[in-house]
Design a protein around this motif. Structure first.
Motif, PDB file in Angstrom:
ATOM      1  N   LEU A  63       0.832  -1.199   0.000  1.00 35.72           N
ATOM      2  CA  LEU A  63       0.000   0.000   0.000  1.00 35.72           C
ATOM      3  C   LEU A  63       0.864   1.246   0.000  1.00 35.72           C
ATOM      4  O   LEU A  63       1.910   1.282   0.650  1.00 35.72           O
ATOM      5  N   THR A  64       0.417   2.255  -0.722  1.00 40.02           N
ATOM      6  CA  THR A  64       1.077   3.552  -0.609  1.00 40.02           C
ATOM      7  C   THR A  64       0.535   4.212   0.653  1.00 40.02           C
ATOM      8  O   THR A  64      -0.434   3.738   1.248  1.00 40.02           O
ATOM      9  N   LEU A  65       1.133   5.307   1.022  1.00 39.00           N
ATOM     10  CA  LEU A  65       0.704   5.992   2.228  1.00 39.00           C
ATOM     11  C   LEU A  65      -0.752   6.455   2.175  1.00 39.00           C
ATOM     12  O   LEU A  65      -1.527   6.202   3.101  1.00 39.00           O
ATOM     13  N   GLN A  67      -3.112   5.178   0.464  1.00 39.76           N
ATOM     14  CA  GLN A  67      -3.943   3.981   0.517  1.00 39.76           C
ATOM     15  C   GLN A  67      -4.055   3.472   1.942  1.00 39.76           C
ATOM     16  O   GLN A  67      -5.113   3.021   2.378  1.00 39.76           O
ATOM     17  N   PHE A  68      -2.943   3.525   2.675  1.00 42.18           N
ATOM     18  CA  PHE A  68      -2.960   3.068   4.067  1.00 42.18           C
ATOM     19  C   PHE A  68      -3.944   3.891   4.898  1.00 42.18           C
ATOM     20  O   PHE A  68      -4.739   3.355   5.658  1.00 42.18           O
ATOM     21  N   PHE A  71      -7.417   2.949   4.053  1.00 41.11           N
ATOM     22  CA  PHE A  71      -7.676   1.619   4.592  1.00 41.11           C
ATOM     23  C   PHE A  71      -8.030   1.716   6.074  1.00 41.11           C
ATOM     24  O   PHE A  71      -9.040   1.181   6.532  1.00 41.11           O
TER      25      PHE A  71
END
Lengths: 86, 184
Positions: A63-65, A67-68, A71
């Motif tokens: 995951l990119t930041l 995306q994190f 999430f």
């Protein structure tokens, strides 16, 4: 054993499909790639262990930041939703 | 058209100045962008036909140059102009430099999204269900969470409340550690 303990046990035996049993993670910084000499991006890697029948399956993803954070935000919303049923 | 071969400085790039015969600035721009992607037989043959030079020279030179600009993140015109030989046609040199500067940010972003990684998470969906009965319990009201993650493949999993809490714990620790790293 009293009845509430028994019913808790019974509930615990409820069928679950592809149950998530473990999560491992690591994050790091990409320093460089074959295309770019200096990078400096943070990445996050997740390993999810899922029970399928009698065996487990490992699912790996990155995951990119942004995306994190999305999430995390979505899972917090799921938890809020679940907490309505306490 | 006269085709003059010019050899470059230490970077060992080889340029033909018969770009003179390019039909327009846009044609040069198109050549730069396409050659950046990599060797392509069809492209090199078309370019050679357009500019009346040997296919391998044109595409290979531009490809090497644009990759060099991206790799070292050259952002000022001076840095790129310095890569050309003294005798290189000056307005062509300026045009190519301008085109490379215009495109290098896009190329860097592309390189980042194409880099080696584990399967990248593309999409996530969740649902909270209420389990009302099972073969061992005739009446209950137990929430459960379904989570679907799409990376290269799609996986759907079920999380109990405890699992979700534990997961959020872990993710919270990641967030804390990230803010420590970001703070440095």
């Amino acid at each position: 054993m009293n009845s509430s303990a028994l019913s808790r046990l019974a509930v615990r035996q409820t069928l679950m499909v592809n149950q998530l049993v473990d999560m491992e993670w690591k994050f790091g910084v990409t320093v460089g790639t074959s295309e770019m000499h200096k990078v400096g991006n943070i990445f996050l890697q997740l390993k999810l262990v899922i029970r399928k029948g009698n065996s487990t399956e490992n699912v790996y993803m990155e995951l990119t930041l942004p995306q994190f954070y999305n999430f995390l935000h979505e899972l917090e919303r799921a938890k809020t939703s679940m907490d309505c049923f306490t | 058209m006269i085709c003059i071969n010019i050899t470059l400085n230490p970077c060992e790039k080889h340029y033909s100045s018969s770009f003179y015969s390019a039909p327009s600035k846009d044609a040069v721009r198109e050549v730069c962008v396409q050659s950046h992607q990599g060797p392509s037989r069809i492209f090199t043959e078309n370019t050679a036909a357009k500019f009346n030079i040997s296919p391998s020279q044109a595409a290979q030179s531009l490809h090497t140059l644009s990759r060099h600009v991206v790799f070292h993140n050259l952002t000022s015109p001076e840095q790129i102009l310095a890569l050309f030989p003294e005798s290189f046609h000056s307005s062509l040199k300026n045009l190519i430099t301008k085109i490379l500067l215009e495109n290098s940010a896009t190329w860097r972003t592309e390189a980042l999204s194409n880099q080696i990684s584990l399967p990248q998470l593309k999409e996530m969906d969740w649902r909270v269900d209420l389990v009302t009965s099972s073969e061992s319990v005739s009446r209950m009201a137990v929430p459960t969470c379904l989570l679907q993650l799409k990376a290269v493949s799609t996986v759907t999993m079920e999380l109990s409340r405890e699992s979700l809490d534990t997961m959020l714990d872990g993710l919270g620790r990641i967030r804390d550690q990230l803010s420590v790293v970001a703070g440095k």
